[in-house]
Design an enzyme around this catalytic site. Sequence first.
Site, PDB file in Angstrom:
ATOM      1  CG  ASP A 216      -1.883   1.114   1.277  1.00  0.00           C
ATOM      2  OD1 ASP A 216      -2.781   1.114   0.426  1.00  0.00           O
ATOM      3  OD2 ASP A 216      -1.751   2.003   2.139  1.00  0.00           O
TER       4      ASP A 216
ATOM      5  CD  GLU B 171      -2.094   2.365  -3.639  1.00  0.00           C
ATOM      6  OE1 GLU B 171      -3.174   2.917  -3.901  1.00  0.00           O
ATOM      7  OE2 GLU B 171      -1.557   2.471  -2.516  1.00  0.00           O
TER       8      GLU B 171
HETATM    9  C1  GLC Z   1      -4.217   3.130  -0.684  1.00  0.00           C
HETATM   10  C2  GLC Z   1      -5.469   2.291  -0.585  1.00  0.00           C
HETATM   11  C3  GLC Z   1      -6.586   3.149  -0.097  1.00  0.00           C
HETATM   12  C4  GLC Z   1      -6.216   3.678   1.266  1.00  0.00           C
HETATM   13  C5  GLC Z   1      -4.888   4.418   1.236  1.00  0.00           C
HETATM   14  C6  GLC Z   1      -4.369   4.651   2.617  1.00  0.00           C
HETATM   15  O1  GLC Z   1      -4.316   4.107  -1.658  1.00  0.00           O
HETATM   16  O2  GLC Z   1      -5.745   1.681  -1.812  1.00  0.00           O
HETATM   17  O3  GLC Z   1      -7.802   2.446  -0.036  1.00  0.00           O
HETATM   18  O4  GLC Z   1      -7.222   4.550   1.729  1.00  0.00           O
HETATM   19  O5  GLC Z   1      -3.903   3.682   0.559  1.00  0.00           O
HETATM   20  O6  GLC Z   1      -3.967   3.443   3.194  1.00  0.00           O
END
Ligand code: GLC
Length: 504
Positions: free
Chosen positions: A191, A231
Amino acid sequence: MPNTWWRGAAIYQVYLRSFADGNGDGVGDLAGLRSRLPYLKDLGADAIWLNPWYPSPMADGGYDVADYRDIEPVFGTLAEAESFITEAHELDIKVIIDVVPNHSSTASAWFQEALTDPSTRDRFWFRDQPNDWQSIFGGPAWTQVPDGQWYLHLFAPEQPDFNWDNPEVHAEFEDVLRFWFERGVDGVRIDSAALLLKSDTAYEDLDGVHDVYRRWRQVADSYDERVLIGEVWLPDQERFARYLRPDELHTAFNFDFLSCPWDPAELRRVIDLTLTTHAPVGAPPTWVLSNHDVTRPVTRYGRADTSFAHGGALHGTPSDAELGYRRARAAALLAMALPGGLYVYQGEELGLPEVEDLPDDLRQDPMYARSGGTNPGRDGCRVPLPWSGDEPPFGFSPAVAQPWLPQPESWRKLSAEAQLADLDSMLNLYRAGLRLRRELLGDGTLHWLPYDPAVLAFTRDSGLTCVTNLGTEAVRLPAGEVLLTSGPLEDGALPPDTTAWLAG
Ligand code: GLC
């Protein structure tokens, strides 16, 4: 490079709270997921990625993790998680979990200790004075604790950021990775992967973050075939590709493709850019149309502006449902034919629209509250799935009529049961597409075919040809046996907003 499983996998994203409720409390859980594993097998999922399943106060849907080595009781137990991993493996489905290394939860043992014993605060980002950073969810990125110090939270105040200059944080996460790899988890989705390192003036994509992932890669490589997926939202493709160097992450989500408007020149540009970015580092591209943070494709593609941007999610903009649905079908076959990994977010295979009329008092996404209600947030793509039956909860829950977010009555037509019975449904398109994809595609790249500029047409090394018509007139198809189309042909020609697959 060995052809390892993730290079071409179809990965199904399970947002556990909304997938299937096994125990009847109106919230999805591991029991529900386990009972639906045959559905995912029949769909053609090679792997499942689960959003965070850890104990959490749910201030951000579980992205506020209180304990990285256990399971949220609402979802089940660690023993159930282990059974789930075993059962998925028995069906030849890999399991990917979400790891959240940028921030924790204010309910975590470390943060609670930091509050009572300031000598342990170096695990987080405490300062005597805040700077002017704003939270990604809106409002200031700093919150003051009773003794006067401030802690940084790039997201909600319940999500304090870790201090990645502290070796203890490194050791903790390497141990967390081992904890789950020992339990058979096949990979992790990381994440907010580009945000970990901070200076006093910047937090995005600082160079030191690559050392973190080099260490993680060593951990992953000490097990068999484990994958690290980032991500990484970065506008600069060169910077993005640095995360995919051979000793760092294996793959990362392609957000350029997800954000791209339904436009032939733009799509072609993004596809080419993706391929040229990934080739030098030897990483497989990924193709993503949706996830739990973005507007559902059926709704997005029916709007005048078909692009997606977090800041301007275009909520409540008029959308032509029929047009959006047709384009989403065409986009699905396009994405499935591209070389690399594919992500399917739960409900995408059912063609669910964004739910834009949720009652405000039921909205749970912190984006809604922190924007003062100006941004309705991401709840609209997180509504529980319709499985069967004629009225809510559509088989989602065995007991309660209304799950944690209400489902529209109109979803009776979209339930998995209703769609399985309809040969032309979105679900059957996904099933057929994923089956053919597995049989016919493979690694390798694509070769563009000369065509009308409004048409994207390419062949794959395996011989499959994919043609998507983004123009306004029907176009002739190349020679070959038509294997699958996203909509009916017109006298053998491919209508607008339609994709066809042909054998070469
Ligand atoms: C990422 C996740 C999202 C979350 C954020 C903070 O972007 O996909 O859902 O709110 O991180 O953890």
